[in-house]
Design a protein around this motif. Structure first.
Motif, PDB file in Angstrom:
ATOM      1  N   GLN A   1      32.029  37.488  37.637  1.00 48.10           N
ATOM      2  CA  GLN A   1      31.229  36.531  36.881  1.00 48.10           C
ATOM      3  C   GLN A   1      31.821  36.057  35.625  1.00 48.10           C
ATOM      4  OE1 GLN A   1      27.163  37.388  35.404  1.00 48.10           O
ATOM      5  NE2 GLN A   1      26.683  35.404  36.480  1.00 48.10           N
ATOM      6  N   TYR A   2      32.122  37.142  34.686  1.00 44.58           N
ATOM      7  CA  TYR A   2      32.832  36.801  33.474  1.00 44.58           C
ATOM      8  C   TYR A   2      34.070  36.255  33.691  1.00 44.58           C
ATOM      9  CZ  TYR A   2      35.794  37.434  29.572  1.00 44.58           C
ATOM     10  OH  TYR A   2      36.230  37.262  28.365  1.00 44.58           O
TER      11      TYR A   2
ATOM     12  N   ALA B   1      37.447  31.281  33.080  1.00 39.89           N
ATOM     13  CA  ALA B   1      38.472  30.630  33.590  1.00 39.89           C
ATOM     14  C   ALA B   1      37.842  29.039  33.845  1.00 39.89           C
ATOM     15  CB  ALA B   1      38.761  30.973  35.219  1.00 39.89           C
ATOM     16  N   GLY B   2      36.681  28.801  34.027  1.00 39.44           N
ATOM     17  CA  GLY B   2      35.863  27.538  33.994  1.00 39.44           C
ATOM     18  C   GLY B   2      36.124  26.978  32.835  1.00 39.44           C
ATOM     19  N   HIS B   3      35.748  27.678  31.736  1.00 40.20           N
ATOM     20  CA  HIS B   3      35.945  27.177  30.072  1.00 40.20           C
ATOM     21  C   HIS B   3      37.477  26.686  30.272  1.00 40.20           C
ATOM     22  CE1 HIS B   3      36.796  27.446  26.030  1.00 40.20           C
ATOM     23  NE2 HIS B   3      35.439  26.875  26.037  1.00 40.20           N
ATOM     24  N   ASP B   4      38.392  27.596  30.502  1.00 40.70           N
ATOM     25  CA  ASP B   4      39.865  27.206  30.205  1.00 40.70           C
ATOM     26  C   ASP B   4      40.229  26.128  31.007  1.00 40.70           C
ATOM     27  OD1 ASP B   4      40.028  29.621  28.540  1.00 40.70           O
ATOM     28  OD2 ASP B   4      40.821  30.552  29.971  1.00 40.70           O
TER      29      ASP B   4
ATOM     30  N   ILE C   1      39.041  23.609  41.236  1.00 42.49           N
ATOM     31  CA  ILE C   1      38.878  25.168  41.065  1.00 42.49           C
ATOM     32  C   ILE C   1      37.767  25.356  39.900  1.00 42.49           C
ATOM     33  CG2 ILE C   1      41.293  25.540  41.938  1.00 42.49           C
ATOM     34  CD1 ILE C   1      42.284  26.050  39.353  1.00 42.49           C
ATOM     35  N   MET C   2      37.633  24.475  39.007  1.00 45.08           N
ATOM     36  CA  MET C   2      36.474  24.801  38.195  1.00 45.08           C
ATOM     37  C   MET C   2      35.308  24.657  38.930  1.00 45.08           C
ATOM     38  SD  MET C   2      35.969  22.860  34.369  1.00 45.08           S
ATOM     39  CE  MET C   2      36.228  21.326  35.090  1.00 45.08           C
TER      40      MET C   2
ATOM     41  N   ALA D   1      30.765  28.028  41.259  1.00 45.24           N
ATOM     42  CA  ALA D   1      29.920  28.482  42.332  1.00 45.24           C
ATOM     43  C   ALA D   1      29.867  30.040  42.478  1.00 45.24           C
ATOM     44  CB  ALA D   1      30.400  27.870  43.714  1.00 45.24           C
ATOM     45  N   ARG D   2      31.244  30.711  42.161  1.00 47.59           N
ATOM     46  CA  ARG D   2      31.335  31.990  42.151  1.00 47.59           C
ATOM     47  C   ARG D   2      30.326  32.827  41.150  1.00 47.59           C
ATOM     48  NH1 ARG D   2      35.781  31.223  44.143  1.00 47.59           N
ATOM     49  NH2 ARG D   2      37.154  31.089  42.949  1.00 47.59           N
ATOM     50  N   ALA D   3      30.486  32.162  39.971  1.00 47.06           N
ATOM     51  CA  ALA D   3      29.689  32.803  38.960  1.00 47.06           C
ATOM     52  C   ALA D   3      28.217  32.578  39.352  1.00 47.06           C
ATOM     53  CB  ALA D   3      29.881  32.145  37.566  1.00 47.06           C
ATOM     54  N   ARG D   4      27.773  31.483  39.730  1.00 49.92           N
ATOM     55  CA  ARG D   4      26.588  31.405  40.290  1.00 49.92           C
ATOM     56  C   ARG D   4      26.005  32.636  41.385  1.00 49.92           C
ATOM     57  NH1 ARG D   4      26.676  26.320  39.363  1.00 49.92           N
ATOM     58  NH2 ARG D   4      27.634  25.719  41.534  1.00 49.92           N
ATOM     59  N   GLN D   5      26.810  32.672  42.370  1.00 41.44           N
ATOM     60  CA  GLN D   5      26.660  33.528  43.549  1.00 41.44           C
ATOM     61  C   GLN D   5      26.605  35.009  42.705  1.00 41.44           C
ATOM     62  OE1 GLN D   5      25.988  32.861  46.833  1.00 41.44           O
ATOM     63  NE2 GLN D   5      25.200  35.014  46.399  1.00 41.44           N
ATOM     64  N   CYS D   6      27.411  35.371  42.090  1.00 42.61           N
ATOM     65  CA  CYS D   6      27.317  36.699  41.172  1.00 42.61           C
ATOM     66  C   CYS D   6      25.925  36.866  40.644  1.00 42.61           C
ATOM     67  CB  CYS D   6      28.518  36.825  40.177  1.00 42.61           C
ATOM     68  SG  CYS D   6      30.036  37.095  40.888  1.00 42.61           S
TER      69      CYS D   6
END
Length: 80
Positions: free
Chosen positions: A19-20, A25-28, A51-52, A57-62
């Motif tokens: 998640q982190y 990465a999303g911020h970058d 990819i952002m 979506a990955r962070a949300r699933q975590c």
């Protein structure tokens, strides 16, 4: 489930880590989108936007998995 030095079980630690990194990465990627746009490369900007979204979506699933673990009490003593 084993708990390491963090007090979290391995699965919880792994989810927090993913998640982190997805959020970081999303911020970058926001900057990468701007850079590609400034270079006139909308195709590359679109790629970074995609990819952002995937990392979001990955962070949300975590987050959802972590909520489940905290409710079930199987996340380890650090979140009990």
């Amino acid at each position: 489930m084993a708990t390491g030095e963090t007090g979290f079980d391995d699965v919880t630690y792994d989810l927090i880590s993913v998640q982190y990194h997805a959020l970081k990465a999303g911020h970058d990627y926001g900057q990468y989108v701007r850079d590609a746009g400034n270079a006139g490369r909308q195709d590359i900007a679109d790629f970074f936007e995609q990819i952002m979204k995937e990392d979001s979506a990955r962070a949300r699933q975590c987050h959802e998995f972590l909520k489940e673990l905290s409710v079930s009490g199987s996340a380890g003593p650090a979140v009990s």
